[in-house]
Design a protein around this motif. Structure first.
Motif, PDB file in Angstrom:
ATOM      1  N   LEU A 171      35.272  25.505  44.935  1.00 47.15           N
ATOM      2  CA  LEU A 171      34.552  26.765  44.713  1.00 47.15           C
ATOM      3  C   LEU A 171      35.124  27.580  43.557  1.00 47.15           C
ATOM      4  O   LEU A 171      34.616  28.651  43.248  1.00 47.15           O
ATOM      5  CB  LEU A 171      34.633  27.625  45.989  1.00 47.15           C
ATOM      6  N   SER A 172      36.188  27.075  42.931  1.00 44.88           N
ATOM      7  CA  SER A 172      36.936  27.911  41.985  1.00 44.88           C
ATOM      8  C   SER A 172      36.095  28.431  40.824  1.00 44.88           C
ATOM      9  O   SER A 172      36.293  29.550  40.359  1.00 44.88           O
ATOM     10  CB  SER A 172      38.148  27.133  41.453  1.00 44.88           C
ATOM     11  N   LYS A 173      35.144  27.629  40.362  1.00 44.70           N
ATOM     12  CA  LYS A 173      34.344  28.066  39.215  1.00 44.70           C
ATOM     13  C   LYS A 173      33.388  29.201  39.577  1.00 44.70           C
ATOM     14  O   LYS A 173      32.977  29.982  38.713  1.00 44.70           O
ATOM     15  CB  LYS A 173      33.545  26.883  38.653  1.00 44.70           C
ATOM     16  N   ALA A 174      33.024  29.267  40.872  1.00 50.38           N
ATOM     17  CA  ALA A 174      32.102  30.323  41.308  1.00 50.38           C
ATOM     18  C   ALA A 174      32.836  31.532  41.868  1.00 50.38           C
ATOM     19  O   ALA A 174      32.217  32.516  42.259  1.00 50.38           O
ATOM     20  CB  ALA A 174      31.158  29.769  42.378  1.00 50.38           C
ATOM     21  N   MET A 175      34.148  31.478  41.900  1.00 49.93           N
ATOM     22  CA  MET A 175      34.939  32.514  42.554  1.00 49.93           C
ATOM     23  C   MET A 175      34.987  33.788  41.724  1.00 49.93           C
ATOM     24  O   MET A 175      35.309  33.758  40.534  1.00 49.93           O
ATOM     25  CB  MET A 175      36.351  31.962  42.769  1.00 49.93           C
ATOM     26  N   PRO A 176      34.674  34.930  42.322  1.00 53.12           N
ATOM     27  CA  PRO A 176      34.763  36.196  41.565  1.00 53.12           C
ATOM     28  C   PRO A 176      36.211  36.558  41.285  1.00 53.12           C
ATOM     29  O   PRO A 176      37.131  36.130  41.986  1.00 53.12           O
ATOM     30  CB  PRO A 176      34.111  37.209  42.513  1.00 53.12           C
ATOM     31  N   GLU A 177      36.419  37.367  40.253  1.00 54.16           N
ATOM     32  CA  GLU A 177      37.765  37.746  39.855  1.00 54.16           C
ATOM     33  C   GLU A 177      38.523  38.438  40.986  1.00 54.16           C
ATOM     34  O   GLU A 177      39.737  38.276  41.124  1.00 54.16           O
ATOM     35  CB  GLU A 177      37.712  38.670  38.628  1.00 54.16           C
ATOM     36  N   THR A 178      37.813  39.202  41.827  1.00 57.71           N
ATOM     37  CA  THR A 178      38.476  39.921  42.913  1.00 57.71           C
ATOM     38  C   THR A 178      39.082  38.976  43.948  1.00 57.71           C
ATOM     39  O   THR A 178      39.962  39.369  44.715  1.00 57.71           O
ATOM     40  CB  THR A 178      37.468  40.842  43.625  1.00 57.71           C
ATOM     41  N   THR A 179      38.629  37.743  43.977  1.00 61.01           N
ATOM     42  CA  THR A 179      39.087  36.783  44.984  1.00 61.01           C
ATOM     43  C   THR A 179      40.134  35.826  44.438  1.00 61.01           C
ATOM     44  O   THR A 179      40.894  35.235  45.203  1.00 61.01           O
ATOM     45  CB  THR A 179      37.877  35.976  45.510  1.00 61.01           C
ATOM     46  N   LYS A 180      40.174  35.648  43.140  1.00 58.98           N
ATOM     47  CA  LYS A 180      41.002  34.589  42.562  1.00 58.98           C
ATOM     48  C   LYS A 180      42.488  34.736  42.896  1.00 58.98           C
ATOM     49  O   LYS A 180      43.159  33.748  43.202  1.00 58.98           O
ATOM     50  CB  LYS A 180      40.797  34.528  41.040  1.00 58.98           C
ATOM     51  N   GLU A 181      43.023  35.935  42.837  1.00 61.42           N
ATOM     52  CA  GLU A 181      44.442  36.110  43.131  1.00 61.42           C
ATOM     53  C   GLU A 181      44.749  35.783  44.588  1.00 61.42           C
ATOM     54  O   GLU A 181      45.785  35.192  44.904  1.00 61.42           O
ATOM     55  CB  GLU A 181      44.888  37.530  42.790  1.00 61.42           C
ATOM     56  N   THR A 182      43.849  36.186  45.494  1.00 63.95           N
ATOM     57  CA  THR A 182      44.040  35.853  46.907  1.00 63.95           C
ATOM     58  C   THR A 182      43.980  34.345  47.102  1.00 63.95           C
ATOM     59  O   THR A 182      44.781  33.761  47.843  1.00 63.95           O
ATOM     60  CB  THR A 182      42.968  36.538  47.772  1.00 63.95           C
ATOM     61  N   ALA A 183      43.032  33.706  46.427  1.00 59.60           N
ATOM     62  CA  ALA A 183      42.896  32.251  46.537  1.00 59.60           C
ATOM     63  C   ALA A 183      44.139  31.547  46.006  1.00 59.60           C
ATOM     64  O   ALA A 183      44.630  30.584  46.605  1.00 59.60           O
ATOM     65  CB  ALA A 183      41.653  31.782  45.772  1.00 59.60           C
TER      66      ALA A 183
END
Length: 391
Positions: free
Chosen positions: A126-138
């Motif tokens: 899902l990384s390519k669809a991940m919003p910036e607000t979620t990336k650090e948590t991911a």
């Protein structure tokens, strides 16, 4: 109450939990206390009744709702009531059964999950669809899993491979400080002099002095199709461990129909994983062609292909390329999977063709991988589990 009666009630309780609310009348078991909350968590995922319009049977429906907060609360509940191994299974079932992949893009949900290799695979897809607000948590979730794997695998891997590299560098005229006394004594037992109670060491065996120089080149070539997610995670961790050893020159290549060299990111396996694009087609021949172009010392090179061997490229060229590498002196290892999962699905014809070239294809657990690499470095038979030899 007798012990037998107690065992019978416990069995009914367990069956009631397994079968759901509709079994309450048939089992005669009424839940109370903590069991009610556990049953609610199970019902939310696996359901507790017939689907509308179903024809008989107990087809289960499920419902966690469609909001991240409700799912996050459910994730917190199952961590309270079930052990970690069960929580991970339930999480995977929730993603598969209820289509919750999109909700993993919500930071509050990611903060609630129990991190494991399978969750990392889902996040990477899902990384390519991940919003910036979620990336650090991911990234924090992925890093936790990676660090746990490194703690479990790194020490043994370094120790096993260091020994293998030392053994592969033994020389017959060592300096005194480089003598391998155990092997020297065993090699000269026939020269034992009873009257002097000593051995005459006609032949000395020792280690080479190039301890800090690169002794072997390792190329990890990883299929990044969706089915290989767990293997990609483990291979990336191993790649970082191997890259930290100065006596190995490690290259990490991932591929689908395109080929990406992630070697310059090996100092951080999390960066490697986020450089992976799970899914897509497969062109093994193209990937091996790239790896072949990077080989400069065939006799000192180990190529590890990690793939289920479902080739979308030119099959005959792939086999010829492996044969050419083997003929030049390359040690070629084919792993159908690098994970703790069961027997993987794979292309048996391709596996048999590689096996005929002396590159048997087999699934490998992370715990076995250091032994496989050590055997390849020392150019001895690979430790292949009997159940994994292709037929």
């Amino acid at each position: 109450m007798t012990a037998a009666a107690g065992d019978g009630e416990e069995r009914l309780r367990r069956w009631r939990m397994v079968l759901g609310a509709d079994s309450a009348e048939s089992t005669g078991c009424t839940l109370a206390g903590r069991d009610v909350a556990m049953d609610g968590a199970l019902t939310a995922l696996y359901g507790g009744g017939k689907k509308p319009g179903s024809r008989g049977g107990n087809e289960r429906s499920a419902g966690l709702g469609a909001s991240a907060p409700s799912v996050a609360r459910w994730l917190g509940d199952i961590r309270t009531y079930f052990p970690s191994s069960v929580v991970q299974i339930m999480q995977r079932d929730a993603i598969d059964r209820l289509g919750l992949s999109a909700l993993l893009l919500e930071p509050e949900m990611l903060e609630a999950v129990e991190p494991d290799v399978h969750l990392v695979g889902t996040l990477l897809s899902l990384s390519k669809a991940m919003p910036e607000t979620t990336k650090e948590t991911a990234r924090a979730v992925v890093r936790k899993v990676v660090e746990d794997l490194e703690k479990r695998l790194a020490t043994r891997t370094r120790a096993t491979l260091t020994g293998a590299l030392d053994r592969s560098a033994r020389i017959s005229r060592p300096r005194h400080r480089d003598i391998d006394w155990d092997r020297t004594i065993r090699a000269n037992l026939k020269n034992y002099l009873p009257e002097h109670r000593t051995i005459v060491p006609e032949r000395l065996i020792g280690y080479g002095r190039a301890a800090q120089s690169v002794k072997k080149d390792v190329i990890l070539c990883i299929d990044q199709s969706g089915s290989m997610a767990a293997s990609v995670v483990h291979a990336s961790v191993f790649g970082a461990v191997l890259a930290s050893m100065r006596t190995l020159a490690t290259r990490l290549v991932v591929f689908d129909t395109a080929v990406v060299d992630l070697t310059d990111q090996l100092d951080d396996p999390v960066d490697v994983l986020f450089g992976v694009q799970l899914g897509g087609g497969t062109d093994i021949n193209r990937a091996l062609a790239y790896c072949q172009s990077k080989i400069t010392r065939p006799a000192d090179t180990v190529v590890v292909l990690i793939s289920d061997l479902y080739e979308g490229g030119i099959r005959d060229e792939m086999i010829k390329r492996v044969a050419a590498m083997k003929a030049s002196g390359v040690q070629f290892v084919t792993l159908l999977a690098l994970s703790d999962e069961g027997a993987p699905a794979y292309d048996r014809d391709h596996a048999a063709a590689l096996g005929a070239l002396g590159a048997p294809a087999f699934a490998c657990t992370p715990d076995l991988f250091p032994e496989v690499m050590a055997a390849a470095i020392e150019k001895r038979p690979l430790p292949i589990p009997d159940s994994e030899v292709p037929v």
